[in-house]
Design a protein around this motif. Structure first.
Motif, short mmCIF file in Angstrom:
data_model
loop_
_atom_site.label_atom_id
_atom_site.label_comp_id
_atom_site.label_asym_id
_atom_site.label_seq_id
_atom_site.Cartn_x
_atom_site.Cartn_y
_atom_site.Cartn_z
N MET A 1 0.83 -1.19 0.00
CA MET A 1 0.00 0.00 0.00
C MET A 1 0.87 1.24 0.00
O MET A 1 1.81 1.35 0.79
N LYS A 2 0.60 2.17 -0.88
CA LYS A 2 1.43 3.37 -1.01
C LYS A 2 0.86 4.51 -0.18
O LYS A 2 0.14 5.37 -0.67
N GLU A 3 1.20 4.49 1.11
CA GLU A 3 0.67 5.50 2.02
C GLU A 3 1.78 6.31 2.70
O GLU A 3 1.49 7.15 3.54
N TYR A 4 3.02 6.06 2.35
CA TYR A 4 4.15 6.74 2.97
C TYR A 4 4.59 7.94 2.15
O TYR A 4 4.25 8.08 0.98
N TYR A 5 5.40 8.80 2.79
CA TYR A 5 5.95 9.98 2.13
C TYR A 5 7.30 10.31 2.76
O TYR A 5 7.63 9.80 3.83
N THR A 6 8.04 11.17 2.10
CA THR A 6 9.26 11.73 2.67
C THR A 6 9.05 13.23 2.81
O THR A 6 8.29 13.84 2.06
N TYR A 7 9.75 13.80 3.78
CA TYR A 7 9.57 15.23 4.05
C TYR A 7 10.86 15.84 4.57
O TYR A 7 11.77 15.13 5.01
N ALA A 8 10.92 17.16 4.52
CA ALA A 8 12.08 17.89 5.03
C ALA A 8 11.58 19.00 5.95
O ALA A 8 10.55 19.62 5.68
N TYR A 9 12.32 19.23 7.03
CA TYR A 9 12.10 20.38 7.89
C TYR A 9 13.07 21.45 7.42
O TYR A 9 14.28 21.18 7.26
N LEU A 10 12.56 22.65 7.24
CA LEU A 10 13.37 23.74 6.72
C LEU A 10 13.65 24.80 7.77
O LEU A 10 12.77 25.14 8.57
N ARG A 11 14.85 25.36 7.73
CA ARG A 11 15.20 26.50 8.57
C ARG A 11 14.50 27.74 8.00
O ARG A 11 13.93 27.69 6.91
N GLU A 12 14.58 28.83 8.70
CA GLU A 12 13.97 30.08 8.23
C GLU A 12 14.52 30.51 6.88
O GLU A 12 13.81 31.12 6.08
N ASP A 13 15.79 30.18 6.60
CA ASP A 13 16.38 30.57 5.32
C ASP A 13 16.04 29.58 4.19
O ASP A 13 16.51 29.73 3.06
N GLY A 14 15.25 28.55 4.51
CA GLY A 14 14.81 27.60 3.49
C GLY A 14 15.70 26.39 3.32
O GLY A 14 15.40 25.51 2.51
N THR A 15 16.80 26.30 4.06
CA THR A 15 17.68 25.14 3.94
C THR A 15 17.17 24.01 4.85
O THR A 15 16.65 24.26 5.93
N PRO A 16 17.32 22.77 4.42
CA PRO A 16 16.82 21.65 5.22
C PRO A 16 17.73 21.34 6.40
O PRO A 16 18.95 21.45 6.30
N TYR A 17 17.13 20.97 7.52
CA TYR A 17 17.91 20.51 8.67
C TYR A 17 17.49 19.12 9.13
O TYR A 17 18.12 18.53 10.00
N TYR A 18 16.43 18.58 8.53
CA TYR A 18 15.99 17.23 8.89
C TYR A 18 15.24 16.64 7.71
O TYR A 18 14.40 17.31 7.11
N ILE A 19 15.53 15.38 7.41
CA ILE A 19 14.81 14.62 6.38
C ILE A 19 14.19 13.42 7.08
O ILE A 19 14.86 12.75 7.87
N GLY A 20 12.92 13.16 6.78
CA GLY A 20 12.27 12.04 7.42
C GLY A 20 11.31 11.32 6.49
O GLY A 20 11.06 11.77 5.37
N LYS A 21 10.78 10.21 6.97
CA LYS A 21 9.75 9.48 6.25
C LYS A 21 8.61 9.26 7.21
O LYS A 21 8.79 9.24 8.43
N GLY A 22 7.42 9.11 6.67
CA GLY A 22 6.30 8.89 7.57
C GLY A 22 5.04 8.57 6.81
O GLY A 22 5.03 8.43 5.58
N LYS A 23 3.95 8.47 7.58
CA LYS A 23 2.62 8.32 7.01
C LYS A 23 1.66 9.04 7.95
O LYS A 23 2.03 9.38 9.08
N LEU A 24 0.47 9.26 7.46
CA LEU A 24 -0.54 10.01 8.21
C LEU A 24 0.03 11.38 8.60
O LEU A 24 0.54 12.09 7.75
N ASN A 25 0.01 11.74 9.88
CA ASN A 25 0.45 13.09 10.28
C ASN A 25 1.83 13.09 10.93
O ASN A 25 2.16 13.99 11.70
#
Length: 65
Positions: free
Chosen positions: A1-25
């Motif tokens: 089942m394709k329910e997962y995603y990847t995401y990035a947390y961005l600093r105020e300047d738009g650069t990423p500081y965290y990459i993660g994977k997850g589903k739902l919220n």
């Protein structure tokens, strides 16, 4: 089942500081690294299997961090 995603947390300047994977919220839940405001959470790829999301997370970490 394709329910997962990847995401990035961005600093105020738009650069990423965290990459993660997850589903739902998962991207919006509290993290040790701090959870940014919703406008600084970038969804990188959606509709993935768990294995695909894991591989994409590792790839994005190697590219961005």
């Amino acid at each position: 089942m394709k329910e997962y995603y990847t995401y990035a947390y961005l600093r105020e300047d738009g650069t990423p500081y965290y990459i993660g994977k997850g589903k739902l919220n998962r991207a919006f839940k509290k993290h040790k690294v701090g959870t940014p405001p919703k406008d600084r959470i970038l969804f990188l790829k959606k509709n993935l299997t768990e294995e695909q999301s894991f591989l994409h997370e590792m790839y994005m970490i190697s590219v961005l961090c």
